[in-house]
Design a protein around this motif. Structure first.
Motif, PDB file in Angstrom:
ATOM      1  N   GLU A  78       0.831  -1.209   0.000  1.00  0.00           N
ATOM      2  CA  GLU A  78       0.000   0.000   0.000  1.00  0.00           C
ATOM      3  C   GLU A  78       0.869   1.264   0.000  1.00  0.00           C
ATOM      4  O   GLU A  78       0.550   2.259  -0.670  1.00  0.00           O
ATOM      5  CB  GLU A  78      -0.927   0.003   1.225  1.00  0.00           C
ATOM      6  CG  GLU A  78      -1.984  -1.090   1.226  1.00  0.00           C
ATOM      7  CD  GLU A  78      -1.448  -2.461   1.620  1.00  0.00           C
ATOM      8  OE1 GLU A  78      -2.164  -3.448   1.408  1.00  0.00           O
ATOM      9  OE2 GLU A  78      -0.306  -2.546   2.137  1.00  0.00           O
ATOM     10  N   GLN A  79       1.962   1.215   0.728  1.00  0.00           N
ATOM     11  CA  GLN A  79       2.865   2.364   0.760  1.00  0.00           C
ATOM     12  C   GLN A  79       3.547   2.570  -0.592  1.00  0.00           C
ATOM     13  O   GLN A  79       3.697   3.707  -1.053  1.00  0.00           O
ATOM     14  CB  GLN A  79       3.904   2.175   1.866  1.00  0.00           C
ATOM     15  CG  GLN A  79       3.318   2.257   3.268  1.00  0.00           C
ATOM     16  CD  GLN A  79       4.243   1.693   4.332  1.00  0.00           C
ATOM     17  OE1 GLN A  79       5.278   1.093   4.026  1.00  0.00           O
ATOM     18  NE2 GLN A  79       3.874   1.870   5.592  1.00  0.00           N
ATOM     19  N   VAL A  80       3.945   1.480  -1.229  1.00  0.00           N
ATOM     20  CA  VAL A  80       4.561   1.587  -2.559  1.00  0.00           C
ATOM     21  C   VAL A  80       3.560   2.208  -3.535  1.00  0.00           C
ATOM     22  O   VAL A  80       3.918   3.101  -4.327  1.00  0.00           O
ATOM     23  CB  VAL A  80       5.042   0.217  -3.052  1.00  0.00           C
ATOM     24  CG1 VAL A  80       5.509   0.299  -4.502  1.00  0.00           C
ATOM     25  CG2 VAL A  80       6.168  -0.299  -2.165  1.00  0.00           C
ATOM     26  N   ALA A  81       2.312   1.775  -3.473  1.00  0.00           N
ATOM     27  CA  ALA A  81       1.289   2.337  -4.358  1.00  0.00           C
ATOM     28  C   ALA A  81       1.087   3.826  -4.064  1.00  0.00           C
ATOM     29  O   ALA A  81       0.926   4.634  -4.993  1.00  0.00           O
ATOM     30  CB  ALA A  81      -0.025   1.575  -4.192  1.00  0.00           C
ATOM     31  N   GLY A  82       1.107   4.198  -2.786  1.00  0.00           N
ATOM     32  CA  GLY A  82       0.949   5.598  -2.430  1.00  0.00           C
ATOM     33  C   GLY A  82       2.097   6.450  -2.931  1.00  0.00           C
ATOM     34  O   GLY A  82       1.886   7.554  -3.469  1.00  0.00           O
ATOM     35  N   TRP A  83       3.312   5.947  -2.771  1.00  0.00           N
ATOM     36  CA  TRP A  83       4.470   6.708  -3.256  1.00  0.00           C
ATOM     37  C   TRP A  83       4.492   6.786  -4.782  1.00  0.00           C
ATOM     38  O   TRP A  83       5.001   7.758  -5.361  1.00  0.00           O
ATOM     39  CB  TRP A  83       5.769   6.087  -2.749  1.00  0.00           C
ATOM     40  CG  TRP A  83       6.140   6.500  -1.357  1.00  0.00           C
ATOM     41  CD1 TRP A  83       6.333   5.687  -0.276  1.00  0.00           C
ATOM     42  CD2 TRP A  83       6.404   7.834  -0.900  1.00  0.00           C
ATOM     43  NE1 TRP A  83       6.688   6.430   0.826  1.00  0.00           N
ATOM     44  CE2 TRP A  83       6.738   7.748   0.476  1.00  0.00           C
ATOM     45  CE3 TRP A  83       6.377   9.093  -1.507  1.00  0.00           C
ATOM     46  CZ2 TRP A  83       7.054   8.874   1.244  1.00  0.00           C
ATOM     47  CZ3 TRP A  83       6.678  10.216  -0.759  1.00  0.00           C
ATOM     48  CH2 TRP A  83       7.008  10.101   0.608  1.00  0.00           C
ATOM     49  N   THR A  84       3.918   5.775  -5.453  1.00  0.00           N
ATOM     50  CA  THR A  84       3.832   5.831  -6.915  1.00  0.00           C
ATOM     51  C   THR A  84       2.970   7.001  -7.367  1.00  0.00           C
ATOM     52  O   THR A  84       3.266   7.649  -8.383  1.00  0.00           O
ATOM     53  CB  THR A  84       3.299   4.506  -7.473  1.00  0.00           C
ATOM     54  OG1 THR A  84       4.159   3.434  -7.040  1.00  0.00           O
ATOM     55  CG2 THR A  84       3.250   4.516  -8.990  1.00  0.00           C
ATOM     56  N   LEU A  85       1.905   7.295  -6.611  1.00  0.00           N
ATOM     57  CA  LEU A  85       1.112   8.492  -6.889  1.00  0.00           C
ATOM     58  C   LEU A  85       1.994   9.736  -6.846  1.00  0.00           C
ATOM     59  O   LEU A  85       1.880  10.634  -7.689  1.00  0.00           O
ATOM     60  CB  LEU A  85      -0.016   8.653  -5.862  1.00  0.00           C
ATOM     61  CG  LEU A  85      -1.166   7.663  -5.855  1.00  0.00           C
ATOM     62  CD1 LEU A  85      -2.099   7.989  -4.686  1.00  0.00           C
ATOM     63  CD2 LEU A  85      -1.923   7.727  -7.169  1.00  0.00           C
ATOM     64  N   VAL A  86       2.884   9.781  -5.854  1.00  0.00           N
ATOM     65  CA  VAL A  86       3.755  10.941  -5.667  1.00  0.00           C
ATOM     66  C   VAL A  86       4.739  11.080  -6.819  1.00  0.00           C
ATOM     67  O   VAL A  86       4.878  12.152  -7.419  1.00  0.00           O
ATOM     68  CB  VAL A  86       4.499  10.848  -4.320  1.00  0.00           C
ATOM     69  CG1 VAL A  86       5.499  11.987  -4.176  1.00  0.00           C
ATOM     70  CG2 VAL A  86       3.510  10.861  -3.147  1.00  0.00           C
TER      71      VAL A  86
END
Length: 367
Positions: A78-86
């Protein structure tokens, strides 16, 4: 008169259009539970994509590496997906962004650890505090750090592997590089200093022993990201958090030679950002240049004039600005055109919503 700040610079594999870097700043806006980066964070970083390079807020490599509420991680899907947004948002805005990899070590609190014990090189309390908030209300305050437990030799190998996994996740999330956080009294810094490292095994004692953990982390992360996309941050002259070690500058210079051998892209110096921090001596800056042939970035209370001076003196290649970027998302333009800098609301620095985070407009745009 030409401006050194606006000359292009190459940092490892990255080509920057100018030398104004956005420094890492904890803002505690991740989504809970799970410390997940979110769309609001993507907007915040994209607003500041005109920086030559963005260094993200410190990001925990593992649950064990956490020490403050609402800080983001890079250890779950979930964190990797969130940072991908960034990263997608920053790249769409034409920017470059690297992730700061963080293990807080003893700068933590028992509420984050199943056994109530943060980890460190040695079981020595830092005599410091961290910010802890109620996950339901978001209200929090500063609390004392407990005495940590010392990592075993086997556990050190596991922590190094946590750095490897974090670097792999950063690469998967689309970051242009990573910065290893080895400053401000956190885990790697704790290994470097004789005040916090009383080990008698191969990770303590001599200077070679105390730098070993940092060297192995740098080697491991570089194998994942490429050394030309890996940097590291130091704070040689801090004295708070039990870090008052007169040997620290010489230790870091010895380590810099090893990092030069590995081929790291840059060293980032966190300077006088503490009330009791002395000026960084010119002699140290010259010695660092001799020990390390990569890029040197400096940060800590710089304004445009001080930044221009150190660049022209040849003692740094880029300057990172923190607080000025909070209320001035278009800071490079404001510097270039001599525009007025806005001030920030100190009450909104940590935690909260978009107010005091993404709400600061570019120059000439109504709030």
């Amino acid at each position: 008169m030409t401006s050194s700040l606006f000359e292009p610079v190459t940092i490892g594999a990255l080509s920057l259009p100018h030398r104004i870097v956005m420094a890492p700043m904890t803002r505690s806006r991740s989504t809970q539970p799970g410390d997940v980066p979110n769309a609001m964070m993507a907007e915040y970083y994209a607003q500041r994509a005109s920086a030559g390079m963005i260094i993200t807020e410190a990001t925990q490599i593992s649950p064990e590496g956490k020490g403050y509420s609402f800080t983001p991680g890079i250890h779950s899907d979930e964190q990797v997906a969130g940072w991908t947004l960034v990263t997608n948002a920053v790249h769409a805005a034409g920017g470059r962004i690297v992730l700061q990899l963080w293990h807080v070590g003893r700068m933590s609190h028992e509420s984050f650890h199943p056994d109530g014990k943060p980890v460190a090189p040695s079981a020595i309390a830092p005599g410091a505090q961290v910010w802890i908030a109620d996950p339901e209300t978001g209200e929090g305050g500063m609390v004392d750090c407990p005495t940590p437990r010392a990592l075993s030799t086997q556990e050190i190998a596991r922590v190094i592997d946590d750095y490897r996994k974090a670097a792999e996740n950063a690469k998967a999330a689309g970051f242009d590089g990573v910065e290893i956080h080895a400053a401000n009294g956190y885990l790697i810094d704790e290994f470097l200093r004789s005040t916090s490292n009383h080990r008698t095994d191969g990770y303590g004692g001599s200077v070679e022993g105390r730098i070993r953990f940092a060297v192995e982390v740098a080697e491991t992360v570089s194998k994942v990201m490429g050394a030309d996309r890996t940097g590291i941050r130091f704070s040689p002259f801090i004295t708070q958090r039990g870090m008052d070690d007169p040997e620290a500058p010489a230790t870091i210079l010895t380590l810099a030679k090893e990092l030069n051998r590995i081929g790291l892209a840059y060293i980032h110096l966190a300077e006088a950002d503490w009330d009791d921090a002395p000026e960084t001596p010119r002699e140290f800056r010259i010695a660092l240049r001799s020990a390390f042939s990569g890029t040197v970035i400096v940060a800590g209370g710089y304004d445009r004039d001080r930044a221009e001076a150190i660049l022209k003196d040849g003692l740094a290649d880029a300057v990172a600005f923190g607080r000025p970027f909070i209320a001035n998302p278009d800071l490079p333009r404001r510097f270039a055109e001599g525009l007025l800098l806005a001030g920030f609301d100190g009450a909104t620095l940590f935690g909260g919503d978009a107010g005091g985070y993404t709400s600061y407009p570019a120059y000439g745009v109504a709030a």
